[in-house]
Design an enzyme around this catalytic site. Structure first.
Site, PDB file in Angstrom:
ATOM      1  N   LYS A  80       0.854  -1.141  -0.018  1.00 13.49           N
ATOM      2  CA  LYS A  80      -0.058  -0.378  -0.123  1.00 13.49           C
ATOM      3  C   LYS A  80       0.906   1.381   0.434  1.00 13.49           C
ATOM      4  O   LYS A  80       2.265   1.378   0.282  1.00 13.49           O
ATOM      5  CB  LYS A  80      -0.580  -0.271   1.413  1.00 13.49           C
ATOM      6  CG  LYS A  80      -1.827   0.880   1.105  1.00 13.49           C
ATOM      7  CD  LYS A  80      -2.866   0.204   0.550  1.00 13.49           C
ATOM      8  CE  LYS A  80      -4.388   0.949   0.446  1.00 13.49           C
ATOM      9  NZ  LYS A  80      -5.540  -0.096  -0.205  1.00 13.49           N
ATOM     10  N   ASP A 132      -6.989   4.057  -4.194  1.00  9.78           N
ATOM     11  CA  ASP A 132      -7.563   4.142  -3.214  1.00  9.78           C
ATOM     12  C   ASP A 132      -8.796   5.453  -3.151  1.00  9.78           C
ATOM     13  O   ASP A 132      -8.852   6.437  -3.645  1.00  9.78           O
ATOM     14  CB  ASP A 132      -6.551   3.675  -1.930  1.00  9.78           C
ATOM     15  CG  ASP A 132      -7.481   2.888   0.163  1.00  9.78           C
ATOM     16  OD1 ASP A 132      -7.868   1.686  -0.857  1.00  9.78           O
ATOM     17  OD2 ASP A 132      -7.493   3.773   0.059  1.00  9.78           O
TER      18      ASP A 132
HETATM   19  P1  NDP Z   1     -13.652   7.242  -2.482  1.00 10.58           P
HETATM   20  O1  NDP Z   1     -11.873   8.905  -2.425  1.00 10.58           O
HETATM   21  O2  NDP Z   1     -14.143   7.244  -4.328  1.00 10.58           O
HETATM   22  O3  NDP Z   1     -14.319   7.638  -1.710  1.00 10.58           O
HETATM   23  C1  NDP Z   1     -14.276   8.000  -0.479  1.00 10.58           C
HETATM   24  C2  NDP Z   1     -15.377   7.919   0.806  1.00 10.58           C
HETATM   25  O4  NDP Z   1     -15.231   7.827   1.112  1.00 10.58           O
HETATM   26  C3  NDP Z   1     -15.564   9.940  -0.405  1.00 10.58           C
HETATM   27  O5  NDP Z   1     -17.912  10.481  -0.195  1.00 10.58           O
HETATM   28  C4  NDP Z   1     -14.868  10.593   1.088  1.00 10.58           C
HETATM   29  O6  NDP Z   1     -15.674  11.795   1.267  1.00 10.58           O
HETATM   30  C5  NDP Z   1     -15.747   9.900   2.399  1.00 10.58           C
HETATM   31  N1  NDP Z   1     -14.346  10.118   3.515  1.00 10.58           N
HETATM   32  C6  NDP Z   1     -13.186   9.265   2.686  1.00 10.58           C
HETATM   33  N2  NDP Z   1     -12.461   9.652   4.657  1.00 10.58           N
HETATM   34  C7  NDP Z   1     -13.521  10.116   5.263  1.00 10.58           C
HETATM   35  C8  NDP Z   1     -12.847   9.883   6.411  1.00 10.58           C
HETATM   36  N3  NDP Z   1     -12.176  10.410   6.795  1.00 10.58           N
HETATM   37  N4  NDP Z   1     -14.568  10.484   6.822  1.00 10.58           N
HETATM   38  C9  NDP Z   1     -15.268  10.827   6.691  1.00 10.58           C
HETATM   39  N5  NDP Z   1     -15.190  10.353   4.734  1.00 10.58           N
HETATM   40  C10 NDP Z   1     -14.767   9.786   4.394  1.00 10.58           C
HETATM   41  O7  NDP Z   1     -12.413   5.834  -2.200  1.00 10.58           O
HETATM   42  P2  NDP Z   1     -13.146   5.123  -2.715  1.00 10.58           P
HETATM   43  O8  NDP Z   1     -13.993   4.898  -2.802  1.00 10.58           O
HETATM   44  O9  NDP Z   1     -12.411   4.183  -3.539  1.00 10.58           O
HETATM   45  O10 NDP Z   1     -12.490   4.190  -1.031  1.00 10.58           O
HETATM   46  C11 NDP Z   1     -13.895   3.719  -0.008  1.00 10.58           C
HETATM   47  C12 NDP Z   1     -12.533   2.528   0.816  1.00 10.58           C
HETATM   48  O11 NDP Z   1     -12.594   1.506  -0.034  1.00 10.58           O
HETATM   49  C13 NDP Z   1     -11.708   3.090   1.432  1.00 10.58           C
HETATM   50  O12 NDP Z   1     -11.626   2.411   3.178  1.00 10.58           O
HETATM   51  C14 NDP Z   1     -11.080   1.983   0.793  1.00 10.58           C
HETATM   52  O13 NDP Z   1      -9.360   1.360   0.985  1.00 10.58           O
HETATM   53  C15 NDP Z   1     -11.352   0.799   0.254  1.00 10.58           C
HETATM   54  N6  NDP Z   1     -11.050   0.935  -0.664  1.00 10.58           N
HETATM   55  C16 NDP Z   1     -11.007   0.534  -1.749  1.00 10.58           C
HETATM   56  C17 NDP Z   1     -10.649   0.534  -3.210  1.00 10.58           C
HETATM   57  C18 NDP Z   1     -10.622   0.695  -4.645  1.00 10.58           C
HETATM   58  O14 NDP Z   1     -11.279  -0.177  -5.268  1.00 10.58           O
HETATM   59  N7  NDP Z   1     -10.203   2.106  -4.786  1.00 10.58           N
HETATM   60  C19 NDP Z   1     -10.709  -1.280  -2.883  1.00 10.58           C
HETATM   61  C20 NDP Z   1     -10.918  -1.747  -2.023  1.00 10.58           C
HETATM   62  C21 NDP Z   1     -11.077  -1.357  -0.763  1.00 10.58           C
HETATM   63  P3  NDP Z   1     -15.733  13.254   0.061  1.00 10.58           P
HETATM   64  O15 NDP Z   1     -16.753  12.808  -0.789  1.00 10.58           O
HETATM   65  O16 NDP Z   1     -15.560  14.108   1.284  1.00 10.58           O
HETATM   66  O17 NDP Z   1     -14.555  13.047  -0.374  1.00 10.58           O
HETATM   67  O1  2IT Z   2      -7.772  -1.746  -0.885  1.00 13.03           O
HETATM   68  C1  2IT Z   2      -7.742  -2.308  -1.967  1.00 13.03           C
HETATM   69  O2  2IT Z   2      -7.698  -3.479  -2.273  1.00 13.03           O
HETATM   70  C2  2IT Z   2      -7.409  -1.381  -3.077  1.00 13.03           C
HETATM   71  N1  2IT Z   2      -7.836  -0.064  -2.761  1.00 13.03           N
HETATM   72  C3  2IT Z   2      -7.914  -1.658  -4.621  1.00 13.03           C
HETATM   73  C4  2IT Z   2      -5.837  -1.802  -4.623  1.00 13.03           C
HETATM   74  C5  2IT Z   2      -5.366  -2.613  -6.089  1.00 13.03           C
HETATM   75  O3  2IT Z   2      -4.643  -2.703  -6.107  1.00 13.03           O
HETATM   76  O4  2IT Z   2      -6.994  -2.502  -6.673  1.00 13.03           O
END
Ligand code: NDP
Ligand code: 2IT
Length: 451
Positions: free
Chosen positions: A126, A166
């Site tokens: 990461k 992420d």
């Molecule tokens: P994004 O940046 O696309 O979206 C994150 C969302 O969560 C936004 O709506 C954001 O608010 C909100 N958010 C983030 N941090 C905070 C915080 N500290 N307090 C309150 N709200 C928060 O990220 P992702 O959707 O990609 O990721 C979301 C989660 O999923 C994370 O835990 C990530 O590690 C996990 N994840 C992501 C993957 C991926 O493929 N993208 C794969 C597996 C897991 P705002 O809109 O105001 O910024």
């Molecule tokens: O938490 C996760 O699994 C991710 N943010 C996606 C990682 C990836 O390599 O696609």
């Protein structure tokens, strides 16, 4: 033997002070794999516990970039290459002001076992930065990404370490990072995933984590004689994972009444209007308050917070809850509210969104609990499908990738479920997923000797 687990956890605290999220992640894995450790002494004999909690390599670097007013700004960059026992390092990059070494290590540690669960050959890593893309112009984001890659490119490669997105890193950032990597190395290769469809990306990668999370929930409901049809759902966050969770929930007959962002929560009892949500969050990068203004029948709660450390969204009645924003966003106060409202499933889309006491409370009260390592693995699994397509210089269509994603999620569910049964922890997917993921990595470490 328990004393070994205790000693390893104590060693982590002493050698890595202040890394609270990392202890939490490490403790969860080491404690829940007890049934495996009790059965097989090799993991003690080969010191696997001591070895697996230490990253193979930690890279921390300074990122200097020029803002729009011509001033030099400085951020920290991280890449933790945690474990390569089963494949090249793989895992996302997070750009958020809360990023520090402890956060990157927790995410990297989780990634090791998540990636193992996919059944694909990918190790765990990461990275990220405390850079905050919010409020920055596109040019500032571009200059930051270029400066970040000026250092990172030395350590990554299509067979070495393949970063992805992420929180705060999506299509736009991956584009700027990829452009700079190409400029520095002169190579056009699959060094990042989540790329654009025109330049090596995979169809369905954008949707994969959210869709995968819902496919997983569907398996879990089905095995318990239930289904998604007609269920009322709440989904925290409104980013990449949340939006495509909502999309697939609608596809499979459920109704989504609430989601949130870092500023507030919307409760739209008639059902969230997905096209409008995408327009506000994906196109305009605006706050959910804008969505509420467009829909007079939607209630806006001006905070994610709720008294006593809770979060507003979990106090809205639902059948199914999908935490899909960030770590520790579903606490004991929230878990109590969910149980009270009759919620039957908590399905983790984010990484480590549920606190340990909340997990315990949910499980004790008979709520089905899908752990992140299994439920959100569809994103990284589809990243690996992107790597396969890049390596063979082909591109599958949306349906082909989606079918593979669905099969992978079914397999992950089966692996976590069957493993929980094999170790006498019937249907406890947290234990099943951790044992299945750990066993694959640990056995590979033993095979490869003391390296
Ligand atoms: P994004 O940046 O696309 O979206 C994150 C969302 O969560 C936004 O709506 C954001 O608010 C909100 N958010 C983030 N941090 C905070 C915080 N500290 N307090 C309150 N709200 C928060 O990220 P992702 O959707 O990609 O990721 C979301 C989660 O999923 C994370 O835990 C990530 O590690 C996990 N994840 C992501 C993957 C991926 O493929 N993208 C794969 C597996 C897991 P705002 O809109 O105001 O910024
Ligand atoms: O938490 C996760 O699994 C991710 N943010 C996606 C990682 C990836 O390599 O696609």
């Amino acid at each position: 033997m328990d004393s070994v687990v205790k000693r390893v956890l104590k060693d982590i605290k002493e050698s890595s002070p202040g890394q609270e999220e990392f202890y939490q992640a490490a403790q969860e894995v080491l404690v829940t794999i007890k049934p495996l450790l009790d059965r097989d002494a090799r993991y003690y004999d080969y010191n696997i516990l001591q070895r697996v909690v230490v990253p193979e390599r930690t890279i921390i670097f300074r990122v200097n970039w020029i803002d729009d007013s011509g001033r030099v700004q400085t951020n920290l960059g991280y890449r933790v290459q945690f474990n390569s026992a089963i494949g090249p390092y793989k895992g996302g990059l997070r750009f958020h002001p809360s990023v520090n070494l402890g956060v990157v290590k927790f995410l990297g540690f989780e990634q090791i076992f998540k990636n193992a669960l996919t059944g694909l050959q990918i190790g765990g890593a990461k990275g990220g930065s405390n850079f905050n893309p919010k409020g920055k112009s596109d040019n500032e984001v571009m200059r930051f990404c270029q400066a970040f890659m000026n250092e990172l490119y030395k350590y990554i490669g299509q067979n070495r370490d393949v970063p992805a997105g992420d929180i705060g890193v999506g299509h736009r950032e991956i584009g700027y990072l990829f452009g700079q990597y190409k400029k520095l190395t002169g190579e056009f290769d699959g060094v990042l995933t989540g790329k654009g469809i025109n330049w090596g990306g995979s169809f369905a990668r954008k949707q994969a984590t959210g869709y995968g999370s819902v496919y997983f929930a569907n398996e879990y409901l089905n095995i318990n004689g239930n289904s998604l049809e007609g269920k009322v759902c709440t989904v925290s966050g409104s980013g990449n994972v949340a939006i495509y969770t909502i999309e697939k929930l609608y596809d499979l007959g459920a109704k989504v009444v609430a989601c949130s962002d870092s500023k507030g929560t919307i409760y739209h009892e008639n059902g969230i209007d997905l096209a409008s949500l995408k327009s506000v969050k994906e196109i305009h990068r605006a706050s959910l308050e804008e969505y509420a203004k467009l829909h007079p029948d939607c209630k806006y709660i001006d905070a994610m917070d709720y008294p006593e450390g809770g979060h507003a969204i979990w106090h809205i009645p639902c059948d199914l809850a999908f935490p899909s924003a960030t770590q520790n966003e579903l606490t004991l106060v929230d878990a109590k509210a969910l149980v009270k409202s009759g919620c039957i499933l908590v399905n983790e889309g984010a990484n480590m969104p549920t606190t340990p006491d909340a997990i315990e409370y949910l499980q004790k009260n008979g709520v089905m609990f899908s752990p992140a390592k299994a439920a959100n693995a569809g994103g990284v699994a589809t990243s690996q499908l992107e790597m396969s397509q890049n390596a063979s210089k082909t591109q599958w269509n949306f349906q082909e990738v989606d079918i593979k994603l669905r099969q992978i999620m079914k397999k992950i569910f089966k692996s976590a479920y069957d493993t929980s049964k094999e170790y006498g922890k019937d249907g406890n997917l947290l234990i099943g997923a951790n044992i299945a993921g750990f066993k694959k990595v640990a056995d590979s470490m033993i095979d490869q000797g003391a390296i």
